[in-house]
Scaffold this motif. Sequence first.
Motif, mmCIF file in Angstrom:
data_model
loop_
_atom_site.group_PDB
_atom_site.id
_atom_site.type_symbol
_atom_site.label_atom_id
_atom_site.label_comp_id
_atom_site.label_asym_id
_atom_site.label_seq_id
_atom_site.Cartn_x
_atom_site.Cartn_y
_atom_site.Cartn_z
ATOM 1 N N PRO A 532 0.858 -1.359 0.139
ATOM 2 C CA PRO A 532 -0.118 -0.045 -0.084
ATOM 3 C C PRO A 532 0.688 1.321 -0.131
ATOM 4 C CG PRO A 532 -0.685 -1.507 1.819
ATOM 5 C CD PRO A 532 0.664 -2.239 1.285
ATOM 6 N N GLU A 533 0.453 2.229 -0.651
ATOM 7 C CA GLU A 533 1.199 3.461 -0.867
ATOM 8 C C GLU A 533 1.343 4.199 0.583
ATOM 9 O OE1 GLU A 533 0.594 8.014 -2.803
ATOM 10 O OE2 GLU A 533 -0.750 6.629 -3.146
ATOM 11 N N GLY A 534 2.583 4.538 0.891
ATOM 12 C CA GLY A 534 2.894 4.911 2.194
ATOM 13 C C GLY A 534 3.253 3.912 3.282
ATOM 14 N N PHE A 535 2.915 2.795 3.064
ATOM 15 C CA PHE A 535 2.949 1.518 3.926
ATOM 16 C C PHE A 535 4.563 1.263 4.525
ATOM 17 C CE2 PHE A 535 3.979 -2.733 5.501
ATOM 18 C CZ PHE A 535 3.066 -2.634 6.512
ATOM 19 N N ARG A 536 5.505 1.740 3.754
ATOM 20 C CA ARG A 536 6.943 1.573 3.891
ATOM 21 C C ARG A 536 7.405 2.938 4.503
ATOM 22 N NH1 ARG A 536 9.049 -1.676 -1.872
ATOM 23 N NH2 ARG A 536 9.118 -3.530 -0.865
ATOM 24 N N ASP A 537 6.869 3.968 4.220
ATOM 25 C CA ASP A 537 7.249 5.097 5.218
ATOM 26 C C ASP A 537 6.893 4.885 6.798
ATOM 27 O OD1 ASP A 537 8.319 6.343 3.047
ATOM 28 O OD2 ASP A 537 6.220 7.311 2.699
ATOM 29 N N ARG A 538 5.700 3.860 6.678
ATOM 30 C CA ARG A 538 5.365 3.965 8.255
ATOM 31 C C ARG A 538 6.169 2.810 9.000
ATOM 32 N NH1 ARG A 538 -0.751 4.171 6.746
ATOM 33 N NH2 ARG A 538 -1.735 5.323 8.264
ATOM 34 N N MET A 539 6.476 1.811 8.006
ATOM 35 C CA MET A 539 7.657 0.795 8.526
ATOM 36 C C MET A 539 8.768 1.475 8.894
ATOM 37 S SD MET A 539 7.378 -2.364 5.841
ATOM 38 C CE MET A 539 8.476 -3.335 6.363
ATOM 39 N N ALA A 540 9.321 2.345 8.214
ATOM 40 C CA ALA A 540 10.630 2.973 8.260
ATOM 41 C C ALA A 540 10.346 3.865 9.729
ATOM 42 C CB ALA A 540 11.099 3.873 7.396
ATOM 43 N N ASP A 541 9.388 4.341 9.977
ATOM 44 C CA ASP A 541 9.222 5.212 11.069
ATOM 45 C C ASP A 541 9.091 4.401 12.098
ATOM 46 O OD1 ASP A 541 8.866 7.708 9.701
ATOM 47 O OD2 ASP A 541 6.620 7.599 9.641
ATOM 48 N N ALA A 542 8.439 3.217 12.071
ATOM 49 C CA ALA A 542 8.606 2.290 13.146
ATOM 50 C C ALA A 542 9.923 1.481 13.384
ATOM 51 C CB ALA A 542 7.447 1.482 13.175
ATOM 52 N N GLN A 543 10.726 1.557 12.646
ATOM 53 C CA GLN A 543 12.283 0.993 12.525
ATOM 54 C C GLN A 543 11.833 -0.715 12.173
ATOM 55 O OE1 GLN A 543 14.963 3.883 15.152
ATOM 56 N NE2 GLN A 543 14.523 1.726 15.929
ATOM 57 N N VAL A 544 11.014 -0.776 11.197
ATOM 58 C CA VAL A 544 10.919 -2.307 11.083
ATOM 59 C C VAL A 544 11.448 -2.434 9.689
ATOM 60 C CG1 VAL A 544 9.023 -3.798 10.188
ATOM 61 C CG2 VAL A 544 8.646 -2.337 12.054
ATOM 62 N N LEU A 545 12.398 -3.379 9.528
ATOM 63 C CA LEU A 545 13.301 -3.385 8.501
ATOM 64 C C LEU A 545 12.451 -3.976 7.340
ATOM 65 C CD1 LEU A 545 15.356 -3.005 10.761
ATOM 66 C CD2 LEU A 545 16.798 -4.689 9.265
ATOM 67 N N SER A 546 12.593 -3.174 5.921
ATOM 68 C CA SER A 546 12.002 -3.890 5.118
ATOM 69 C C SER A 546 12.780 -5.117 4.372
ATOM 70 C CB SER A 546 12.140 -2.677 3.713
ATOM 71 O OG SER A 546 11.537 -3.211 2.656
ATOM 72 N N TYR A 547 12.038 -6.075 3.640
ATOM 73 C CA TYR A 547 12.760 -7.147 2.923
ATOM 74 C C TYR A 547 13.107 -7.110 1.607
ATOM 75 C CZ TYR A 547 12.887 -12.394 2.854
ATOM 76 O OH TYR A 547 13.374 -13.791 2.791
ATOM 77 N N ARG A 548 14.189 -6.908 1.295
ATOM 78 C CA ARG A 548 14.427 -6.542 -0.128
ATOM 79 C C ARG A 548 15.158 -7.673 -0.889
ATOM 80 N NH1 ARG A 548 13.262 -0.906 -1.388
ATOM 81 N NH2 ARG A 548 12.010 -0.467 0.426
ATOM 82 N N VAL A 549 14.476 -8.139 -1.786
ATOM 83 C CA VAL A 549 15.035 -9.373 -2.579
ATOM 84 C C VAL A 549 15.703 -8.980 -3.879
ATOM 85 C CG1 VAL A 549 14.431 -11.378 -3.977
ATOM 86 C CG2 VAL A 549 13.140 -10.624 -1.925
ATOM 87 N N LEU A 550 16.852 -9.492 -4.141
ATOM 88 C CA LEU A 550 17.830 -9.063 -5.373
ATOM 89 C C LEU A 550 17.040 -8.822 -6.620
ATOM 90 C CD1 LEU A 550 20.532 -8.519 -6.591
ATOM 91 C CD2 LEU A 550 21.170 -11.036 -6.542
ATOM 92 N N ALA A 551 16.222 -10.321 -6.925
ATOM 93 C CA ALA A 551 15.732 -10.086 -8.185
ATOM 94 C C ALA A 551 14.478 -8.997 -8.397
ATOM 95 C CB ALA A 551 15.347 -11.591 -8.472
ATOM 96 N N PHE A 552 14.092 -8.540 -7.451
ATOM 97 C CA PHE A 552 12.901 -7.455 -7.317
ATOM 98 C C PHE A 552 13.460 -6.125 -7.226
ATOM 99 C CE2 PHE A 552 10.146 -10.916 -5.432
ATOM 100 C CZ PHE A 552 10.021 -11.843 -6.410
ATOM 101 N N GLU A 553 14.668 -5.791 -7.044
ATOM 102 C CA GLU A 553 15.146 -4.410 -6.739
ATOM 103 C C GLU A 553 15.343 -3.932 -7.781
ATOM 104 O OE1 GLU A 553 14.836 -2.887 -3.638
ATOM 105 O OE2 GLU A 553 13.505 -4.233 -3.572
ATOM 106 N N LYS A 554 14.759 -2.912 -8.375
ATOM 107 C CA LYS A 554 14.878 -2.267 -9.549
ATOM 108 C C LYS A 554 15.192 -0.763 -9.617
ATOM 109 C CE LYS A 554 14.187 -6.063 -11.858
ATOM 110 N NZ LYS A 554 13.309 -6.439 -13.082
ATOM 111 N N ASP A 555 16.165 -0.430 -10.491
ATOM 112 C CA ASP A 555 16.317 1.257 -10.456
ATOM 113 C C ASP A 555 15.006 1.809 -10.893
ATOM 114 O OD1 ASP A 555 17.242 3.723 -11.925
ATOM 115 O OD2 ASP A 555 18.850 3.201 -10.682
ATOM 116 N N GLU A 556 14.433 2.788 -10.414
ATOM 117 C CA GLU A 556 13.113 3.365 -10.961
ATOM 118 C C GLU A 556 13.513 4.291 -12.089
ATOM 119 O OE1 GLU A 556 11.646 6.053 -7.738
ATOM 120 O OE2 GLU A 556 11.358 4.377 -6.470
ATOM 121 N N GLU A 557 14.694 4.912 -12.345
ATOM 122 C CA GLU A 557 14.929 5.440 -13.633
ATOM 123 C C GLU A 557 15.137 4.587 -14.694
ATOM 124 O OE1 GLU A 557 18.111 8.279 -12.976
ATOM 125 O OE2 GLU A 557 16.818 9.343 -11.334
#
Length: 732
Positions: A532-557
């Motif tokens: 959901p939009e804004g959910f990862r910001d909420r996670m960061a504020d609560a110091q909950v680490l995001s789960y980042r998978v190599l194959a899914f991490e893409k450059d936005e540009e």
Amino acid sequence: MDPMADVTAADAASMEAAGGPGAEGDALARLADAYGIEPSFVDANGATVETSDEIRRALLAAMGVDLSDVAGALARLEEEAAGRLLPPVIVARPADGRVRISLSRPVAGRWRAVAEDGAEREGAVDGGALDLGDLPFGYHRLDLQADGTATEATLVVTPGACWLPEGLTEGRRLWGVSVQLYLLKSEANWGIGDYADLVLLVEALADEGCAVVGLNPLHAQFMDAPEDASPYSPASRLLLNILNIAVPLLPEAADPDVAAWIGSDAVTDRIAAARATPLVDYTAVADLKLEALRRCHQAFRRASDPDRAMAFERFRAERGDRFERAALFLALRDHFAREEDNPDWHRWPEPFRDPGSAEVRRFAEEHRDAVDFFAWTQWVADGQLAMAADAARAGGMAIGLYRDLAVGADLAGAETWANAAAVLDGVEVGAPPDLFNPAGQSWGLPPFHPRRLREEGYRSFIDLVRANMRHAGGLRIDHVMGLQHLYCIPKGSSPREGAYLGYPVDDLLGVLALESARNRCLVVGEDLGTVPEGFRDRMADAQVLSYRVLAFEKDEETGGFAPTGAYPVLSVAVAASHDLATLKGWWQARDVQAKDALGLYPDEAEATRQRELRDRERRELATLLHREKLLATEGPIRVESFVDAAHRHLSLTTSALAVVQLDDITGEKDQVNIPATDRETPNWRRKYAETVERLATSGAFAHIARLMAERADGDAARAGGPDASGRETESG
């Protein structure tokens, strides 16, 4: 009448301004909205999917709403809101050291707060807010008497942010290894990975500087249906899987009768056969271990060791009523599975479906030995898990064990029987269709009832978090978006016919932060899929680490793979998970081949598209690894060289934590689980290629430690160029 939450004054005004219920469709939509059923969502293709009235009705009915009078249901929401000064539970974060509570309307009266330790304070209120002063973090009770009305609420005072190891936000970077415990092979286990294997693994990895060992969910499974092996569809998330107990470590295993049984030719042959299979034989393991554990429990009772007996009783008293009820459920389930071949509690005789019935109390008295047995197995499992946690601490691991909390428990399990009102019957959690699972997913798990969860002061959620932070320095929450909303599918419907049901995300994150701080346990949120939009910001504020998978991490540009510096600091960088291809499997597109062979793509055109996509992504990732000087630019790329380069890439990310799969250390080609399949593939069964003892002495752990050491000194390690080892490799 079960609305999800108390309607606010603004909600009530909105209803009044709308001129009452209006047309039935409009009233139904507003009623669904009040219960947290979201009106639409954006799918993986960017299209808006509207929630149909049929789905609204099905979900509202599951929440106990009387749909014979939709307008009346709306009116009752307004009436209930007007009659309550405080919601059932309030989660508050102090500001400037003081706890302030906003009220729904100005009132005049007095308040009293009873703190967790029994201390009391009180004061007057004349306005729209309460100033409670410097209440400590914890679970308190708040009473408010005003305008002739008395209201009581659970008050949770939270730090708002989860615990983190020292220096993690200042650039300290740690690494670890994740393991599916049940897949471990060893020279001593009984055909399934156990806590003794875990101790060996922890000790070997600690020697190499590893900070964390990640584990699959250790939740209790159904012992009468051992082949239902998914750790993500457990019988109870409050209990441990007793198949992981290392029987030879129990003091009772030395009892002469038990030792003679274990040492008999028939039993040693059974153990050897279970150990030799390439796949976990859950039926054979369960038969062996249950018989062994029953014999050990009898020896425990015969021995009458006062110290051990007192330790067991202390454990039971510590764990409380919910633990006792879960142990009672296991005894009942065992009874009905054997006596009447009727394991699902929904099909038990009517009186036994109610945990508070006289018949259930009578059963508990008459079958005290059975209840004691299941409680005892939990005690010994807990003790052996504690041994592994102690080994991690002794080895200097900064985090230690990192456990996993499944998104739900099986509808036929202990959680739903013990507190049936807390979950929605007739509804299953899943995921809408996406690029990786075009048919969508239904996981067969019931969601929490949002209304009941709030009414009980989030007690069910608190107990889950506490149970799974036990003996852990980290907790991964599967499908963490469930704290905000869950995709719910009426039972019998297609995964395409669901809607999102909302939850009080800020409250649940506050509870999570409080438990994290108390247990000194970092929290990782598995945030894959539609976020959901804004959910990862909420996670960061609560110091909950995001789960980042190599194959899914893409450059936005550029749309290509993200460089190492693009990973958020508050994240865990991983190559894959149990539901995704191993590094070898990804490079060789074995996951695409397997899904095609299993008919998981809607047509051949989609299968072709997936193969072409993998070819393109393989070239793009290789280009990134070349650019980062982690992979040689000349000659064919060998799969082993790719695996090493991928691990070095993870090592260099700016994520606070990088975790390597044991599957990739042992060179596994096939993933642990293929979503949307069951017995068509050996899900949850494929043992690791090497034993723990062999891994500890072969140099495999030392090799991964050298790659991950770049977390501390990336430039110096990278200067040596790409790996040129002459180990046996396979072409991509």
